[in-house]
Design an enzyme around this catalytic site. Structure first.
Site, PDB file in Angstrom:
ATOM      1  N   TYR A  44       8.197  -0.108  14.555  1.00  0.00           N
ATOM      2  CA  TYR A  44       9.538   0.424  14.302  1.00  0.00           C
ATOM      3  C   TYR A  44       9.596   1.869  14.785  1.00  0.00           C
ATOM      4  O   TYR A  44       8.548   2.487  15.055  1.00  0.00           O
ATOM      5  CB  TYR A  44       9.908   0.321  12.808  1.00  0.00           C
ATOM      6  CG  TYR A  44       8.907   0.883  11.827  1.00  0.00           C
ATOM      7  CD1 TYR A  44       8.768   2.254  11.634  1.00  0.00           C
ATOM      8  CD2 TYR A  44       8.100   0.032  11.065  1.00  0.00           C
ATOM      9  CE1 TYR A  44       7.855   2.759  10.723  1.00  0.00           C
ATOM     10  CE2 TYR A  44       7.176   0.541  10.143  1.00  0.00           C
ATOM     11  CZ  TYR A  44       7.069   1.902   9.982  1.00  0.00           C
ATOM     12  OH  TYR A  44       6.163   2.418   9.075  1.00  0.00           O
ATOM     13  N   GLU A  69      -3.728  20.100  -5.214  1.00  0.00           N
ATOM     14  CA  GLU A  69      -4.051  19.213  -4.086  1.00  0.00           C
ATOM     15  C   GLU A  69      -5.441  19.557  -3.549  1.00  0.00           C
ATOM     16  O   GLU A  69      -5.750  20.722  -3.322  1.00  0.00           O
ATOM     17  CB  GLU A  69      -2.968  19.355  -3.010  1.00  0.00           C
ATOM     18  CG  GLU A  69      -3.303  18.809  -1.643  1.00  0.00           C
ATOM     19  CD  GLU A  69      -3.638  17.311  -1.623  1.00  0.00           C
ATOM     20  OE1 GLU A  69      -2.936  16.508  -2.261  1.00  0.00           O
ATOM     21  OE2 GLU A  69      -4.639  16.950  -0.957  1.00  0.00           O
ATOM     22  N   GLN A  70      -6.241  18.519  -3.297  1.00  0.00           N
ATOM     23  CA  GLN A  70      -7.619  18.766  -2.852  1.00  0.00           C
ATOM     24  C   GLN A  70      -7.692  19.322  -1.419  1.00  0.00           C
ATOM     25  O   GLN A  70      -8.626  20.037  -1.075  1.00  0.00           O
ATOM     26  CB  GLN A  70      -8.444  17.497  -2.954  1.00  0.00           C
ATOM     27  CG  GLN A  70      -8.002  16.389  -2.006  1.00  0.00           C
ATOM     28  CD  GLN A  70      -8.841  15.131  -2.132  1.00  0.00           C
ATOM     29  OE1 GLN A  70      -9.771  15.064  -2.930  1.00  0.00           O
ATOM     30  NE2 GLN A  70      -8.513  14.116  -1.365  1.00  0.00           N
ATOM     31  N   ASP A 102      -0.126   5.238  -6.180  1.00  0.00           N
ATOM     32  CA  ASP A 102      -1.290   4.372  -5.955  1.00  0.00           C
ATOM     33  C   ASP A 102      -2.344   4.505  -7.045  1.00  0.00           C
ATOM     34  O   ASP A 102      -3.121   3.577  -7.273  1.00  0.00           O
ATOM     35  CB  ASP A 102      -1.939   4.696  -4.603  1.00  0.00           C
ATOM     36  CG  ASP A 102      -1.234   4.006  -3.440  1.00  0.00           C
ATOM     37  OD1 ASP A 102      -0.161   3.418  -3.657  1.00  0.00           O
ATOM     38  OD2 ASP A 102      -1.770   4.049  -2.313  1.00  0.00           O
ATOM     39  N   ARG A 136       5.605  10.026   8.244  1.00  0.00           N
ATOM     40  CA  ARG A 136       5.175  10.493   6.910  1.00  0.00           C
ATOM     41  C   ARG A 136       5.189  12.005   6.806  1.00  0.00           C
ATOM     42  O   ARG A 136       5.575  12.566   5.786  1.00  0.00           O
ATOM     43  CB  ARG A 136       3.752  10.008   6.616  1.00  0.00           C
ATOM     44  CG  ARG A 136       3.668   8.556   6.275  1.00  0.00           C
ATOM     45  CD  ARG A 136       2.221   8.079   6.278  1.00  0.00           C
ATOM     46  NE  ARG A 136       2.196   6.665   6.012  1.00  0.00           N
ATOM     47  CZ  ARG A 136       1.972   6.118   4.823  1.00  0.00           C
ATOM     48  NH1 ARG A 136       1.718   6.869   3.776  1.00  0.00           N
ATOM     49  NH2 ARG A 136       1.983   4.821   4.664  1.00  0.00           N
TER      50      ARG A 136
HETATM   51  C1  FAD Z   1      -1.142   0.549   6.572  1.00  0.00           C
HETATM   52  C2  FAD Z   1      -0.277   0.981   5.454  1.00  0.00           C
HETATM   53  C3  FAD Z   1       1.100   0.985   5.645  1.00  0.00           C
HETATM   54  C4  FAD Z   1       1.941   1.331   4.580  1.00  0.00           C
HETATM   55  N1  FAD Z   1       3.287   1.291   4.786  1.00  0.00           N
HETATM   56  C5  FAD Z   1       4.122   1.548   3.735  1.00  0.00           C
HETATM   57  C6  FAD Z   1       5.538   1.475   3.911  1.00  0.00           C
HETATM   58  O1  FAD Z   1       6.039   1.235   5.013  1.00  0.00           O
HETATM   59  N2  FAD Z   1       6.332   1.701   2.827  1.00  0.00           N
HETATM   60  C7  FAD Z   1       5.806   1.982   1.598  1.00  0.00           C
HETATM   61  O2  FAD Z   1       6.578   2.163   0.637  1.00  0.00           O
HETATM   62  N3  FAD Z   1       4.453   2.093   1.420  1.00  0.00           N
HETATM   63  C8  FAD Z   1       3.619   1.879   2.445  1.00  0.00           C
HETATM   64  N4  FAD Z   1       2.263   1.982   2.277  1.00  0.00           N
HETATM   65  C9  FAD Z   1       1.734   2.417   0.970  1.00  0.00           C
HETATM   66  C10 FAD Z   1       1.801   3.931   0.839  1.00  0.00           C
HETATM   67  O3  FAD Z   1       1.186   4.563   1.934  1.00  0.00           O
HETATM   68  C11 FAD Z   1       1.127   4.393  -0.457  1.00  0.00           C
HETATM   69  O4  FAD Z   1       1.528   3.560  -1.507  1.00  0.00           O
HETATM   70  C12 FAD Z   1       1.507   5.832  -0.770  1.00  0.00           C
HETATM   71  O5  FAD Z   1       1.045   6.701   0.241  1.00  0.00           O
HETATM   72  C13 FAD Z   1       0.946   6.240  -2.132  1.00  0.00           C
HETATM   73  O6  FAD Z   1       1.267   7.578  -2.380  1.00  0.00           O
HETATM   74  P1  FAD Z   1       0.454   8.408  -3.474  1.00  0.00           P
HETATM   75  O7  FAD Z   1       1.090   9.756  -3.471  1.00  0.00           O
HETATM   76  O8  FAD Z   1       0.375   7.644  -4.728  1.00  0.00           O
HETATM   77  O9  FAD Z   1      -1.032   8.472  -2.927  1.00  0.00           O
HETATM   78  P2  FAD Z   1      -1.611   9.160  -1.630  1.00  0.00           P
HETATM   79  O10 FAD Z   1      -0.663   9.071  -0.495  1.00  0.00           O
HETATM   80  O11 FAD Z   1      -2.983   8.602  -1.425  1.00  0.00           O
HETATM   81  O12 FAD Z   1      -1.729  10.713  -2.019  1.00  0.00           O
HETATM   82  C14 FAD Z   1      -2.707  11.158  -2.918  1.00  0.00           C
HETATM   83  C15 FAD Z   1      -2.843  12.675  -2.775  1.00  0.00           C
HETATM   84  O13 FAD Z   1      -3.755  13.134  -3.767  1.00  0.00           O
HETATM   85  C16 FAD Z   1      -4.729  13.966  -3.175  1.00  0.00           C
HETATM   86  N5  FAD Z   1      -5.951  13.802  -3.975  1.00  0.00           N
HETATM   87  C17 FAD Z   1      -6.768  12.726  -4.031  1.00  0.00           C
HETATM   88  N6  FAD Z   1      -7.775  12.928  -4.898  1.00  0.00           N
HETATM   89  C18 FAD Z   1      -7.585  14.179  -5.397  1.00  0.00           C
HETATM   90  C19 FAD Z   1      -8.314  14.957  -6.346  1.00  0.00           C
HETATM   91  N7  FAD Z   1      -9.420  14.495  -6.938  1.00  0.00           N
HETATM   92  N8  FAD Z   1      -7.840  16.197  -6.657  1.00  0.00           N
HETATM   93  C20 FAD Z   1      -6.712  16.688  -6.061  1.00  0.00           C
HETATM   94  N9  FAD Z   1      -6.006  15.978  -5.137  1.00  0.00           N
HETATM   95  C21 FAD Z   1      -6.429  14.743  -4.821  1.00  0.00           C
HETATM   96  C22 FAD Z   1      -4.873  13.441  -1.749  1.00  0.00           C
HETATM   97  O14 FAD Z   1      -5.420  14.411  -0.874  1.00  0.00           O
HETATM   98  C23 FAD Z   1      -3.417  13.095  -1.421  1.00  0.00           C
HETATM   99  O15 FAD Z   1      -2.717  14.231  -0.951  1.00  0.00           O
HETATM  100  C24 FAD Z   1       1.392   1.672   3.318  1.00  0.00           C
HETATM  101  C25 FAD Z   1       0.009   1.712   3.135  1.00  0.00           C
HETATM  102  C26 FAD Z   1      -0.824   1.365   4.189  1.00  0.00           C
HETATM  103  C27 FAD Z   1      -2.308   1.377   3.982  1.00  0.00           C
END
Ligand code: FAD
Length: 417
Positions: free
Chosen positions: A214, A34-35, A292, A108
């Site tokens: 909510y 993790e960064q 994502d 979260r």
């Molecule tokens: C306004 C908003 C509301 C939302 N509400 C919902 C909801 O109610 N329900 C739902 O299901 N989804 C919701 N989402 C979507 C959800 O937040 C994301 O889809 C989810 O957080 C994706 O998770 P992830 O782990 O893929 O990415 P992220 O949460 O972006 O996590 C990525 C991780 O990787 C780390 N990282 C990044 N680059 C590097 C690197 N180069 N090297 C090492 N580490 C790195 C980051 O620091 C982070 O910890 C919402 C999004 C938004 C914008």
């Protein structure tokens, strides 16, 4: 017997941690890079729909999520200017009966803490910013900003919408700015006299904008997110603070009780919304993507994190089942996940347009459809998302080796890079 693979996960967000827990539960060796200097999340709410809760149930985490979450009695949609109710659909108890699990809203940070606790401290490497991936048919290697590197049987990119892993595997491609900005805030429920803020999951629909609120943290905090079409700002940081006046000016003409909520946060964060076009593959050699990084989508159907959670569960199930053909297992993981996540990206885009209609006539048609849909035999969500909620990752048929080999054969004949 085949050796258990070693997996390096880049990114300790909801997607990376869920994949880590799912793999760890199956006895697969993992490390999380993790960064940031700590595993944590920003102060904001998250809605987990029944499909995500079923994945966590399969990981024996449902009780912990129920303890930190909140289950609203109703899902209510209201008009922006006078608060009149467009639809009111029962949730509590009904979703469990219809879709096999509740719909829970939570903080979260609370979810991330539950996930982190499932893993031994030794698996975490903090302050580890990945800058590049190299991969072959037999291994994958991640390089970090401090000059270190790690080699694993598989590298999983769970590094979010600006994924370095994705760029390293498939080349640069900027995320798509969607022309929407949103603000979010959290307010203690006891800051309001009883009855002022509904405990129902609530959405206000207005022209070019909508606001949701909510309860989270067992009902102690109210989370709001206000979305508006605007290209005045395109920054995308989860931690960009802004002034209360920005929010209040935008919503000045909205329903007064909603404004009391919007005006009550101590801190306001804003970010511009981006998504990405669906990819036609997620894996290359021994590296793949979850969350994502694979399928960033708009938040309008609340499925971004839910899809990341499903990805993590399925990836672990497939790797545990086919440990002696990891390349084939990754191809099979893609095959299981891509159609559903592609649909989520496209549905979220379409839903945004429907929520922000400006023509009175189009709004009236939408509102009548919303009001009547669940009463006239439509699904029980009132917002036509039942097909997402009904899915159960744990019930997905286990992959057979024959299925995997046929995927491999097709991949070998493919002209894709
Ligand atoms: C306004 C908003 C509301 C939302 N509400 C919902 C909801 O109610 N329900 C739902 O299901 N989804 C919701 N989402 C979507 C959800 O937040 C994301 O889809 C989810 O957080 C994706 O998770 P992830 O782990 O893929 O990415 P992220 O949460 O972006 O996590 C990525 C991780 O990787 C780390 N990282 C990044 N680059 C590097 C690197 N180069 N090297 C090492 N580490 C790195 C980051 O620091 C982070 O910890 C919402 C999004 C938004 C914008």
């Amino acid at each position: 017997m085949a050796r258990k693979p070693r997996i390096a996960i880049i990114g300790g967000g909801i997607g990376g941690l869920t994949a880590a827990v799912a793999l760890h539960r199956r006895g697969i060796e993992i490390e999380v890079f993790e960064q940031s200097a700590k595993i944590g999340e920003i102060g904001a709410g998250l809605a987990l729909t029944p499909n995500a809760i079923k994945a966590y149930r399969a990981l024996a985490l449902e009780a912990e999520l129920t303890a930190i979450g909140f289950e609203a009695d109703y899902q209510v949609v209201r008009n922006w200017d006078n608060g009149s109710v467009i639809s009111r659909v029962p949730r509590k108890g009904i979703y469990t009966r219809e879709f096999g699990a509740p719909y829970l809203t939570m903080h979260r940070a609370d979810l991330v803490e539950v996930l982190r606790r499932q893993l031994p401290d030794r698996v975490f490497h903090l302050d580890s910013r990945c800058i590049e991936i190299e991969t072959s048919d037999k291994w994958a290697r991640a390089r970090f900003a401090d000059g270190s590197e790690t080699e694993a049987d598989i590298v999983v990119g769970a590094d979010g919408i600006h994924s370095v892993v994705r760029r390293s595997l498939f080349g640069p491609e900027a995320p798509r700015f969607t022309g929407c900005v949103c603000w979010r805030g959290l307010v203690p429920l006891d800051a309001f006299p009883p009855g002022v803020i509904s405990s129902d999951g609530t959405m206000y629909l207005g022209p070019r904008s909508h606001v949701i609120h909510y309860l989270v943290r067992g009902g102690q905090l109210v989370n709001f997110v206000a979305h508006v079409e605007s290209d005045a700002w395109t920054g995308e940081s989860w931690t960009q603070e802004c002034e209360r006046s920005e929010v209040m000016e935008t919503y000045a003409a909205w329903y007064e009780p909603l404004l009391r909520l919007l005006g009550s946060a101590d801190r306001y964060y804003k970010w511009a919304l981006y998504d990405r076009n669906p990819l036609d593959r997620w894996s290359k050699g021994r590296a793949t993507l979850v969350g994502d990084s694979a399928h960033a989508m708009l938040p309008y159907i609340g499925q971004g994190a839910c899809m990341a959670i499903e990805d993590g569960y399925i990836l672990a199930a497939v790797l545990a089942q086919i440990p002696d053909d990891l390349g084939g297992a990754l191809a099979h993981y893609e095959r299981l996940r891509m159609p559903r996540t592609r649909r989520a990206i496209l549905d979220a885009r379409a839903r945004g347009q429907e929520m922000h209609l400006t023509s009175r006539w189009a709004q009236l048609k939408r509102n009548v459809k919303m009001a009547l849909h669940h009463r006239l035999g439509g699904d029980k969500t009132g917002i036509q998302l039942g097909s997402f909620y009904a899915y159960d990752v744990a019930a997905d048929p286990p992959p057979s080796l024959a299925q995997v080999s046929s995927v491999k054969t097709r991949r070998a004949g493919s002209s894709r890079p």
